[in-house]
Structures are given as C-alpha cells and as structure tokens.
Scaffold this motif. Sequence first.
Motif, PDB file in Angstrom:
ATOM      1  N   ILE A 123       0.846  -1.202   0.000  1.00 51.21           N
ATOM      2  CA  ILE A 123       0.000   0.000   0.000  1.00 51.21           C
ATOM      3  C   ILE A 123       0.881   1.252   0.000  1.00 51.21           C
ATOM      4  CG2 ILE A 123      -0.285  -0.015   2.538  1.00 51.21           C
ATOM      5  CD1 ILE A 123      -2.890   1.316   0.045  1.00 51.21           C
ATOM      6  N   GLN A 295      -6.551  -5.153   6.455  1.00 57.54           N
ATOM      7  CA  GLN A 295      -6.275  -3.833   5.871  1.00 57.54           C
ATOM      8  C   GLN A 295      -6.704  -3.804   4.405  1.00 57.54           C
ATOM      9  OE1 GLN A 295      -4.808  -0.863   7.019  1.00 57.54           O
ATOM     10  NE2 GLN A 295      -4.880  -1.580   9.117  1.00 57.54           N
ATOM     11  N   LEU A 298     -10.458  -3.601   4.255  1.00 61.94           N
ATOM     12  CA  LEU A 298     -10.995  -2.268   4.551  1.00 61.94           C
ATOM     13  C   LEU A 298     -10.757  -1.320   3.380  1.00 61.94           C
ATOM     14  CD1 LEU A 298      -9.916  -2.029   8.295  1.00 61.94           C
ATOM     15  CD2 LEU A 298     -12.255  -2.256   7.426  1.00 61.94           C
ATOM     16  N   ASP A 299      -9.591  -1.435   2.743  1.00 60.01           N
ATOM     17  CA  ASP A 299      -9.319  -0.599   1.566  1.00 60.01           C
ATOM     18  C   ASP A 299     -10.318  -0.895   0.454  1.00 60.01           C
ATOM     19  OD1 ASP A 299      -7.193   0.598   2.807  1.00 60.01           O
ATOM     20  OD2 ASP A 299      -5.670  -0.627   1.850  1.00 60.01           O
ATOM     21  N   GLU A 304     -10.294   2.654  -0.923  1.00 56.94           N
ATOM     22  CA  GLU A 304      -9.094   3.443  -0.609  1.00 56.94           C
ATOM     23  C   GLU A 304      -7.839   2.655  -0.990  1.00 56.94           C
ATOM     24  OE1 GLU A 304     -10.638   6.169   3.116  1.00 56.94           O
ATOM     25  OE2 GLU A 304      -9.661   4.291   3.613  1.00 56.94           O
ATOM     26  N   CYS A 306      -5.759   3.053  -3.645  1.00 54.05           N
ATOM     27  CA  CYS A 306      -4.703   3.759  -4.367  1.00 54.05           C
ATOM     28  C   CYS A 306      -4.174   2.936  -5.533  1.00 54.05           C
ATOM     29  CB  CYS A 306      -3.543   4.120  -3.432  1.00 54.05           C
ATOM     30  SG  CYS A 306      -4.029   5.088  -2.018  1.00 54.05           S
TER      31      CYS A 306
END
Lengths: 377, 377
Positions: A123, A295, A298-299, A304, A306
């Motif tokens: 990330i 993680q 959740l992204d 989120e 990227c």
Amino acid sequence: MKVALLGHGTVGSGVEKILNGMKDTDIDICGILVRNIRPDMDERYTDDVEKIFGNKPECIIECLGGDEPAYSYVKRALESGIDVISANKKMLSRHMDLFDTAKSNNTKLLFEASCGGGIPWLINIRRIKRNDEIVSIKGIINGTCNYLLSRLFNEDISFADALKNAQELGYAEADPSDDICGYDSRYKLTLSIYEAFDKIMDYSSIPCFGIDNITDKDIQYAKDNNMVIKLIASADLKGNNISAFVMPCFIRKDDIFASVSSNNNILMSDSKYLGKAYFAGQGAGSLPTGHAIVQDLLDLKNNEMCLNESEADKIDNDISRLGVFYIRHQNIAAFKDYIAEKISDDSFISRRCSFKGISDIIDNNHDEKMFIGEINR
Amino acid sequence: MKVALLGHGTVGSGVEKILNGMKDTDIDICGILVRNIRPDMDERYTDDVEKIFGNKPECIIECLGGDEPAYSYVKRALESGIDVISANKKMLSRHMDLFDTAKSNNTKLLFEASCGGGIPWLINIRRIKRNDEIVSIKGIINGTCNYLLSRLFNEDISFADALKNAQELGYAEADPSDDICGYDSRYKLTLSIYEAFDKIMDYSSIPCFGIDNITDKDIQYAKDNNMVIKLIASADLKGNNISAFVMPCFIRKDDIFASVSSNNNILMSDSKYLGKAYFAGQGAGSLPTGHAIVQDLLDLKNNEMCLNESEADKIDNDISRLGVFYIRHQNIAAFKDYIAEKISDDSFISRRCSFKGISDIIDNNHDEKMFIGEINR
C-alpha cells in the motif's frame, strides 16, 4: 459486505480473530472453506467450494497456500466478479496472468500480506508512486533466513544445528528449501516489482542465491570486516531496465538492514522526491498477517486502494549490473580475471564487475558448495 | 481542484515542484502567498492574503511556519469550508482547538508533513487503527539532534563544535533551542498522540529533556556499555492512561533505533495485532516534505484519508511510569534513595523507579548542567 475465507490455518484463523474483534463493521464472514469439517465447527464451515461460491460473497480471502486449488479458485472468483485478497506469494508470482484476469473482469486482486507479512509495504509503494517515481526497492523478506543468520552471527552454532533448531521451533519448514535457497524471497520480489514498477517480470529470470552453503569462514570474514550477512532481495531501475536479484549481502553493522534481526523483515523504497523510505516489522505470524489482510479488506470496502489502473508490461531482467562480490568456490582459478583480493584457497573478493560475467563462470563451473554474496549494497 | 499555497520557502517550493512534475492531475495552484513579490514572479504570487481567499481555493496548503499569521489563516480557512494541509507542527500542537474547528465545520485538516517530514507516518497509524489498537508510539523525530548525536558518537568533536558546524551547514537554526532542548520533538509527539490515540494532550504537560547538556563522559558511558544515545519521543498507553516523554535514551547498538543516523528519522507504532511496525526515512528537506504534503492532497482529492470522525477527548499526562535512568547532576546526594550504580561523583544509574519521584527531586534541585537519559527503552 459478504466475505468468504478459503483456508483456516495460521493466516485464516488470524483474519477471523481480528474480524470478530472489530466493532461497528458490516463485514460478515459467510463461509469458511476447510479441508476437514470437525463437529465443533458452526454452519459457516464447509469442505465444499461450491457452497462457498453459492453464497455469492463479494470478496474471497484466499489463505490456502500452495499452487492448486488456490489458483483455480482465485481465477474463478475474479472471473465471477468477486474481488480477491490473497496471501499466497508462491501462487501469485507464478501466475501473474491473474492480474490481467482481475483487470479484464473489473475485479480487484489485493495481496498486501503476501509480501512482508504484516508490514504495510505494498500500500505504501502504491501511495508513493502516485506523485513520485520509485527507482529501487530492497528488502529482507524471509524471516526464516533472517532468524538463521541472526543465530549464526550471535552464537557459536553451525548452520545445520541452527536449521534443525528452527525446524523444532516451527520457524522453518520440514523441507526448508523454499526459504533457505531464496525462492520465497524471489516470489515476494516478483510481486513487489509488479507494484513498484508496474512491470511483470518472470520470477525464474531473477538470479537467486540462498544461505544454505554459508560456512563459519564466510561469517568470520564478515565479522572481521564489521559486517553482517543478510539475504537481500532487490530491484533497481536504470533507464528502462530493471536489475533484480536475490542474494546474500555483506552489510555494514551500522546499516539499518543489519539491525533487523531474528524473524523480522524490512523493506525499502527509494524514489525521486521522497528518497529512501523504510518499512519494518513482523514478516509473518497469524495476527500480523491477518492484520494485513483485513487492511486490504478495509481498503476494498472503502475504495481506498490507491490502485493504478494501467496495464503492466512484461519486462526482462537485466543482470549486467555492476557489483563487488564475495565468492567461495572450489575452482577459484576459473575466476582469475575477476579477483581483487584473495581471502583463502577457495574464496576471494571480486573487483567491481558485471554480475553477468561472474554468473557465466558459475554456470560453467557447477559447485554444490559455492557461496556468493554481494558486498556493501 | 483549486489549491492555494501559503508560503514559498523550503517546503512550499518543494510542493510546487512536485505538483508541476505530475502528469494527468487536475490540481491547479491558484495562488501563492509570499512576503515579498519579486519581478520574476507570475500573477499567481501575491503578498495579499485577501487575494488568496478571494480565489476560493478548495484547499489551502500552509507552509508559513511559526504561530501567527499561520493560525489565523488556517482557522479562517477551516471556518470558510476550505480544507487545510499544514506542515506547521509548532502552530498545530499549540492550537489543538483547530481539530475541533475542522470537525464542526465539516472541513479536513491534514498534517502528515508536520511529523517525520517525508515519512508516511500519520497515514499509517490512521490505517493501523482501523482494525487494531495502538498501545505505544516511539520516535526519533528531530533530525538536528540526530545529526549532532551521530557526529558526537562517530567523531572526536565537542557538542559546541558540532552545533556550530551544523549551524554553518544549515542543519541547525541560529537559535537552536527548539531542536536541541526537545521542544520540536514534543510538538510532533503531541500531534502523533492525537492521531494514534485520538486524545488531545497539552504539549506543555510532556516532560521534555534535550541533548544540550550532553558531555564526553555521558557519551563514554554509552560507548563503554555498547549503547548510543538518541533523543526519543514516546507515548505509552496503560489502561486509560498515557505516559508521554521526550528524553535522551541509551539504546543498544544493535537496536533499529541506533541504526538511524545523521538527520534521518524513525517512528514506531506498537499495536495489539500488527505488533511493532517501523517507518523510517527523511525527516526533513524540501522534496521529502513536499512529497508528504502532496500525499495529503491526493488523499483529500480521492477521499482516501482513512480519517476517524469521532471527537478526541482531552487527556492528562501520566508521568508515574517506571524506568531506569542515567542522571548527571551536581547534587547527587539528593537522589540517594534512587541510586543503583554510582558512575562518578556527579552521575549514577537509578534503580527501576517511577519517573515522578526522580522529577520531583529534579524540580527541587535546579541544575543548569543536568543531563538525564532513560536506559534501554
């Protein structure tokens, strides 16, 4: 958000534990694929993958490990409009076509936990890339090797004894070759190259040397010169070329890479504006790896990620890079043009030379006991 | 996206350079506030803040530094529905009310560059917190101190000479007290506590010791014991309490914190699932800091900020934490109940004891030459 877990071993159970402990989340585990159903398991557990797909999850978390059936399940999910999170570096790096599958089906394939365990590495390189150009990446990304090397440097113990002990403690597999020969690091490097440079490099084109042939003499040389040996995976961009290697490296004791001991990992990205940025921590383990997977989840849920939407090109590995090497080989005479400093009858330090030249001699002079390490990278 | 820059010094010019180099971005710098307009500046530059606000930017990037007028401009922006990115640790940590201002006006206040320069620290602790509980944070977050300490440990140079040299090189300010007395680290720690624990702690309640009184004898003690001294900012959660300190620490040479030298920074977060995660790199500089600001800008633009919307409570600092301390003080007799090992007539190592007890004696025995450091944190 309906999520299915494939596998409920070390990683899968870590994911479940973390999800169970989260408040105010609308993430719902609708199915868990296991090999053998036990009586104490609730109705979410199944040994039938059709039930998993039948539940129509929005995301599948693949924690099976190994090539098959992981590959087939992941491919099927991506083609069925299901996003996938995988911790399976071996399978992913050998099937880079899956990234195309994801893009052409407009599904997401995330894999933070596959590289550096819990460390938020992929990330962060995706984030850095948004306004910067990454020019090199480098890491200690195999905890087993790092644990063994730490013991070899801190104790009076042979490689064989340290390995046996690590196997007893569960830090090394019964067949440790994926770790100690550097293959595991190579899988992770292939995936990191994909994320850092948007390039697909065939994992088998990356020269890969392990720590299995390291001896007391090699360690003594390092100590005498105020260095340690670490198994390093690295890739450097020069113009349009990328040079990628997995190789033991002799590193000064005061370098940050030397300070990462036991089964910890560290990864470094160097970019034009930000410069060198280091990310270190737990490279494995149920909860750290589970944390990285959640993680990703959740992204995905919050959009989120990227992610860069552009297609990744294939690239060859350029092994013409210059370096200084420590080499122990029974046929030292074959390397006579490269020797800068002779250490003993079977070892020497090379001049600054192209790895390509050295590797040609190595290929033509097969030696099961050879050890090679780069110096001061 | 219309963006205005307040200030065009080291940081502001770095932001502009990075934005100019980005392709396919719809970020447009509509105004740049400077103190003095020069003839070579284009029409975006102005010395009139009303022109900046009149341009109706969606985001203001505050790179002015100092308390005023930075505070008034940031407050006005947040109250006018303009999001703010600030690199100003001193101003922000002394005006934590701005975070309430942002929330009550439904505007965003981002400040990645204020803490750890280019290192992606605040975004990573916000990310970790989403599915984990942070229990401690710790950092080397002042590059000037770290540069000075590196020189003191690696060379035969006095503190005064190293400081003078750092000032000549631009690594230290003409008035270096904000750096060498630890105040700058304390500002950054206050902001990190806000992000890691969702708590507002008054910066002035954090005990703060600097490196200005360090002597050859202190350094020799560290070297004799295979340690280095680093200026550490830390905060630990115990139950509902937080203990926060800025203090030199004696750290083992093989610790990752010892390996971070010169003007580099490192930050660590320890959490329940992920465990210790380390982030290191360039703690200052035009382009690294500019990079961090542009990262905030991209997060704002893409709504990928991972922000927690809940209100932060105020919290007192609990300084009752236990520790082992190295203390040099002319009135060593005052500490007689705490001495575990006497080093010389004016220095000793304490037993494991409460910092509160030690600090009471320090407060009652003012000594301008005192040096205190915690051991093995």
